[in-house]
Design a protein around this motif. Structure first.
Motif, PDB file in Angstrom:
ATOM      1  N   VAL B 171       0.826  -1.213   0.073  1.00 22.32           N
ATOM      2  CA  VAL B 171       0.010  -0.113  -0.159  1.00 22.32           C
ATOM      3  C   VAL B 171       1.005   1.175   0.069  1.00 22.32           C
ATOM      4  CG1 VAL B 171      -1.643   1.306   1.350  1.00 22.32           C
ATOM      5  CG2 VAL B 171      -1.973  -1.138   1.177  1.00 22.32           C
ATOM      6  N   ASP B 172       2.119   1.297   0.719  1.00 20.51           N
ATOM      7  CA  ASP B 172       2.873   2.404   0.829  1.00 20.51           C
ATOM      8  C   ASP B 172       3.560   2.842  -0.595  1.00 20.51           C
ATOM      9  OD1 ASP B 172       4.411   0.335   1.379  1.00 20.51           O
ATOM     10  OD2 ASP B 172       5.828   1.113   2.274  1.00 20.51           O
ATOM     11  N   ARG B 173       3.839   1.939  -1.417  1.00 18.92           N
ATOM     12  CA  ARG B 173       4.203   2.435  -2.535  1.00 18.92           C
ATOM     13  C   ARG B 173       3.197   3.024  -3.521  1.00 18.92           C
ATOM     14  NH1 ARG B 173       7.413  -1.430  -6.089  1.00 18.92           N
ATOM     15  NH2 ARG B 173       7.148   0.170  -7.396  1.00 18.92           N
ATOM     16  N   PHE B 174       1.858   2.246  -3.482  1.00 21.27           N
ATOM     17  CA  PHE B 174       0.726   3.087  -4.296  1.00 21.27           C
ATOM     18  C   PHE B 174      -0.386   3.397  -3.439  1.00 21.27           C
ATOM     19  CE2 PHE B 174       2.815  -0.708  -6.419  1.00 21.27           C
ATOM     20  CZ  PHE B 174       3.373  -0.256  -7.437  1.00 21.27           C
ATOM     21  N   PRO B 175      -0.123   4.574  -2.784  1.00 21.16           N
ATOM     22  CA  PRO B 175      -1.282   4.861  -1.844  1.00 21.16           C
ATOM     23  C   PRO B 175      -2.589   5.464  -2.434  1.00 21.16           C
ATOM     24  CG  PRO B 175       0.506   6.495  -2.212  1.00 21.16           C
ATOM     25  CD  PRO B 175       0.951   5.495  -2.793  1.00 21.16           C
ATOM     26  N   ASN B 176      -2.493   5.927  -3.809  1.00 24.23           N
ATOM     27  CA  ASN B 176      -3.493   6.459  -4.418  1.00 24.23           C
ATOM     28  C   ASN B 176      -4.393   5.436  -4.956  1.00 24.23           C
ATOM     29  OD1 ASN B 176      -3.390   9.523  -4.665  1.00 24.23           O
ATOM     30  ND2 ASN B 176      -1.408   9.095  -4.897  1.00 24.23           N
ATOM     31  N   LEU B 177      -3.734   4.500  -5.410  1.00 29.01           N
ATOM     32  CA  LEU B 177      -4.397   3.231  -6.066  1.00 29.01           C
ATOM     33  C   LEU B 177      -4.991   2.526  -4.878  1.00 29.01           C
ATOM     34  CD1 LEU B 177      -1.963   1.524  -8.478  1.00 29.01           C
ATOM     35  CD2 LEU B 177      -4.309   2.351  -9.177  1.00 29.01           C
ATOM     36  N   ALA B 178      -4.421   2.362  -3.635  1.00 33.37           N
ATOM     37  CA  ALA B 178      -5.125   1.639  -2.433  1.00 33.37           C
ATOM     38  C   ALA B 178      -6.471   2.521  -1.888  1.00 33.37           C
ATOM     39  CB  ALA B 178      -4.077   1.787  -1.313  1.00 33.37           C
ATOM     40  N   ALA B 179      -6.135   3.892  -2.007  1.00 30.49           N
ATOM     41  CA  ALA B 179      -7.485   4.705  -1.617  1.00 30.49           C
ATOM     42  C   ALA B 179      -8.740   4.583  -2.722  1.00 30.49           C
ATOM     43  CB  ALA B 179      -7.133   6.284  -1.605  1.00 30.49           C
ATOM     44  N   MET B 180      -7.987   4.456  -4.048  1.00 32.01           N
ATOM     45  CA  MET B 180      -9.152   4.401  -4.947  1.00 32.01           C
ATOM     46  C   MET B 180      -9.842   3.240  -4.739  1.00 32.01           C
ATOM     47  SD  MET B 180     -10.745   5.733  -7.714  1.00 32.01           S
ATOM     48  CE  MET B 180      -9.576   6.948  -8.548  1.00 32.01           C
ATOM     49  N   ALA B 181      -9.176   2.005  -4.592  1.00 36.20           N
ATOM     50  CA  ALA B 181      -9.834   0.777  -4.235  1.00 36.20           C
ATOM     51  C   ALA B 181     -10.661   0.812  -3.063  1.00 36.20           C
ATOM     52  CB  ALA B 181      -8.604  -0.456  -4.195  1.00 36.20           C
ATOM     53  N   SER B 182     -10.065   1.262  -1.855  1.00 31.92           N
ATOM     54  CA  SER B 182     -10.786   0.974  -0.840  1.00 31.92           C
ATOM     55  C   SER B 182     -11.944   2.164  -0.559  1.00 31.92           C
ATOM     56  CB  SER B 182      -9.825   0.859   0.464  1.00 31.92           C
ATOM     57  OG  SER B 182      -9.440   2.208   0.584  1.00 31.92           O
ATOM     58  N   GLU B 183     -11.647   3.399  -0.980  1.00 30.57           N
ATOM     59  CA  GLU B 183     -12.685   4.295  -0.663  1.00 30.57           C
ATOM     60  C   GLU B 183     -13.564   4.674  -1.792  1.00 30.57           C
ATOM     61  OE1 GLU B 183     -10.486   7.649   0.648  1.00 30.57           O
ATOM     62  OE2 GLU B 183      -8.912   6.672   1.685  1.00 30.57           O
ATOM     63  N   HIS B 184     -13.419   3.923  -3.035  1.00 27.21           N
ATOM     64  CA  HIS B 184     -14.063   4.390  -4.102  1.00 27.21           C
ATOM     65  C   HIS B 184     -14.891   3.015  -4.762  1.00 27.21           C
ATOM     66  CE1 HIS B 184     -15.902   6.872  -6.805  1.00 27.21           C
ATOM     67  NE2 HIS B 184     -15.483   6.387  -7.867  1.00 27.21           N
ATOM     68  N   VAL B 185     -13.908   2.168  -5.312  1.00 30.61           N
ATOM     69  CA  VAL B 185     -14.186   1.144  -6.360  1.00 30.61           C
ATOM     70  C   VAL B 185     -14.977   0.076  -5.414  1.00 30.61           C
ATOM     71  CG1 VAL B 185     -13.309  -0.778  -7.638  1.00 30.61           C
ATOM     72  CG2 VAL B 185     -12.351   1.639  -8.017  1.00 30.61           C
ATOM     73  N   MET B 186     -14.670  -0.373  -4.225  1.00 28.87           N
ATOM     74  CA  MET B 186     -15.090  -1.233  -3.361  1.00 28.87           C
ATOM     75  C   MET B 186     -16.270  -0.695  -2.475  1.00 28.87           C
ATOM     76  SD  MET B 186     -11.604  -3.319  -2.263  1.00 28.87           S
ATOM     77  CE  MET B 186     -12.420  -4.354  -1.154  1.00 28.87           C
ATOM     78  N   GLN B 187     -16.581   0.463  -2.516  1.00 25.26           N
ATOM     79  CA  GLN B 187     -17.843   0.936  -1.720  1.00 25.26           C
ATOM     80  C   GLN B 187     -18.866   0.267  -2.418  1.00 25.26           C
ATOM     81  OE1 GLN B 187     -18.008   3.110   0.605  1.00 25.26           O
ATOM     82  NE2 GLN B 187     -15.946   2.602   0.785  1.00 25.26           N
ATOM     83  N   PRO B 188     -20.172  -0.110  -1.622  1.00 26.85           N
ATOM     84  CA  PRO B 188     -21.176  -0.753  -2.118  1.00 26.85           C
ATOM     85  C   PRO B 188     -21.912   0.131  -3.303  1.00 26.85           C
ATOM     86  CG  PRO B 188     -21.537   0.013   0.127  1.00 26.85           C
ATOM     87  CD  PRO B 188     -20.131   0.257  -0.196  1.00 26.85           C
ATOM     88  N   GLY B 189     -22.226  -0.415  -4.250  1.00 25.86           N
ATOM     89  CA  GLY B 189     -23.114   0.058  -5.414  1.00 25.86           C
ATOM     90  C   GLY B 189     -22.137   0.468  -6.353  1.00 25.86           C
ATOM     91  N   TYR B 190     -20.809   0.557  -6.339  1.00 25.74           N
ATOM     92  CA  TYR B 190     -20.011   1.127  -7.428  1.00 25.74           C
ATOM     93  C   TYR B 190     -19.936   0.095  -8.583  1.00 25.74           C
ATOM     94  CZ  TYR B 190     -16.046   2.647  -9.918  1.00 25.74           C
ATOM     95  OH  TYR B 190     -15.341   3.189 -10.902  1.00 25.74           O
ATOM     96  N   ASP B 191     -20.117   0.609  -9.595  1.00 24.10           N
ATOM     97  CA  ASP B 191     -20.225  -0.276 -10.876  1.00 24.10           C
ATOM     98  C   ASP B 191     -19.325   0.299 -11.849  1.00 24.10           C
ATOM     99  OD1 ASP B 191     -20.631  -1.546 -13.117  1.00 24.10           O
ATOM    100  OD2 ASP B 191     -22.538  -1.570 -13.270  1.00 24.10           O
ATOM    101  N   TYR B 192     -18.191  -0.137 -12.211  1.00 24.24           N
ATOM    102  CA  TYR B 192     -17.139   0.460 -13.095  1.00 24.24           C
ATOM    103  C   TYR B 192     -18.140   1.023 -14.653  1.00 24.24           C
ATOM    104  CZ  TYR B 192     -13.184   1.787 -16.076  1.00 24.24           C
ATOM    105  OH  TYR B 192     -12.358   2.540 -16.795  1.00 24.24           O
ATOM    106  N   GLY B 193     -19.261   0.172 -15.064  1.00 28.32           N
ATOM    107  CA  GLY B 193     -19.658   0.152 -16.219  1.00 28.32           C
ATOM    108  C   GLY B 193     -20.444   1.696 -16.238  1.00 28.32           C
TER     109      GLY B 193
END
Lengths: 215, 215
Positions: B171-193
């Motif tokens: 995580v510490d090498r990719f903090p923004n990817l980690a934040a995007m994953a945990s705080e956005h993409v993995m939130q309930p209801g998120y659909d990349y489509g």
DNA sequence: ACCTGAACACCGTTCAAGT
DNA sequence: ACCTGAACACCGTTCAAGT
């Protein structure tokens, strides 16, 4: 004097050279071995299998694309980066169709998206806005190059190809395509690649507007 | 009772079904023959070779996309058409990588671009503007679906894949990817489509603006 | 530790032979 | 006119054998 010892990096580099020269369909483990002066089976000491080799080739392509600087302005950083992405993808025309089948992103791929997100967030994009921006820009550049490769507008044979198409499909059934070909595409100085910058600026304008409206 | 007689159409339909079910890599002339209850060599009475078969498959995919009506408003016609294009391409995930290698566009492909240009020109787009619009919209939809397929955001295994990635890349090498994953993409209801419609509207807004400014 | 030869289970495609 | 069996020149990959 034997050839330099085989390494994973040398194998991947030779594979990229072979794919650049002859296309991905023509890349076989046997021909790759031959180009390295070695039997095909030796390659398996350095790559797990052909899938592993293709993964490494795709990630090496990502590594050729310059990283945006998070300390710079987002538009000044991203615009040249996406122009460079198009050039890299044109240089390795086999790469795009391969990308869809790679399940696990490589290190260079991750480093790119990390730098891209860092640059956007440092410039006031929220996570949601950054996801929008990433999605529309990446989609556009991959799709544009894919389309660009498929179109017969490439090189000097535009006229011949257009003629062949018009012969096969009569002008009166496709008047708009015919007009587009004769009055626009075949005009001197037209270069389909120029459309890329036009669409890129349209998207960057839209992102700037979305950022302002939300922030 | 023998099976129904082989026709080119039946061969192409069976090939599309096989590719939908098992992917383009698993489509071989031998397996296709088997699925039709026939030896592989019989197929060559109906398709010139495998390239010809792939050309026909790609054009059949184009034929599934509804045509815009030139008499309608350009935005009302194009927006649902590009949403449908995404759905068709997702249904036939093998099609996009194939498109880049097709040299000669098929009849359905030409019919589409003809109708698209007719609709734009009937709504006041110049040839130059229509070329811009075609280029950015087609690039976007093909690239988006390509990206969408490659991303591990698909289905219910988002959490597992994200976990596997984070395990491999700290995580510490990719903090923004980690934040995007945990705080956005993995939130309930998120659909990349859902990103597709956002980017499509951004592009349509930009095209409307360009049309107004020039007209 | 790295390379090889033989082998296995596949490919696309041809061609002469069947009906 | 359409289908087939045998054959050819390829594939990716394994495995035991070499050094």
């Amino acid at each position: 004097m034997a050839r330099a010892a085989l390494t994973r990096q040398r194998v991947v580099e030779a594979a990229i050279g072979l794919a650049d020269a002859t296309g991905a369909e023509a890349l076989s483990m046997r021909k790759l071995g031959e180009s390295l002066g070695v039997e095909a089976m030796s390659l398996y000491n350095h790559v797990r299998n052909k899938e592993d080799l293709l993964d490494a080739m795709v990630d090496a392509v990502y590594a050729e694309i310059p990283l945006p600087d998070p300390a710079g302005g987002w538009r000044d950083e991203l615009r040249p980066r996406y122009l460079a992405t198009r050039e890299v993808l044109l240089r390795h025309r086999w790469a795009i169709p391969l990308m869809e089948s790679r399940a696990m992103p490589g290190a260079a791929n991750l480093a790119h998206h990390e730098a891209l997100l860092a640059c956007l967030r440092a410039n006031g994009f929220s996570l949601t806005q950054a996801a929008h921006a990433y999605s529309v820009l990446d989609g556009y550049v991959y799709g544009f190059v894919l389309t660009e490769k498929a179109l017969p507008f490439d090189g000097d044979d535009v006229a011949e190809v257009a003629q062949a198409m018009l012969a096969q499909f009569p002008v009166d059934r496709f008047p708009n395509l015919a007009a587009m070909a004769s009055e626009h595409v075949m005009q001197p100085g037209y270069d389909y690649g120029d459309e890329f910058g036009w669409g890129l600026d349209l998207i960057l304008d839209g992102l700037e507007r979305a950022r302002r409206d939300a922030g």
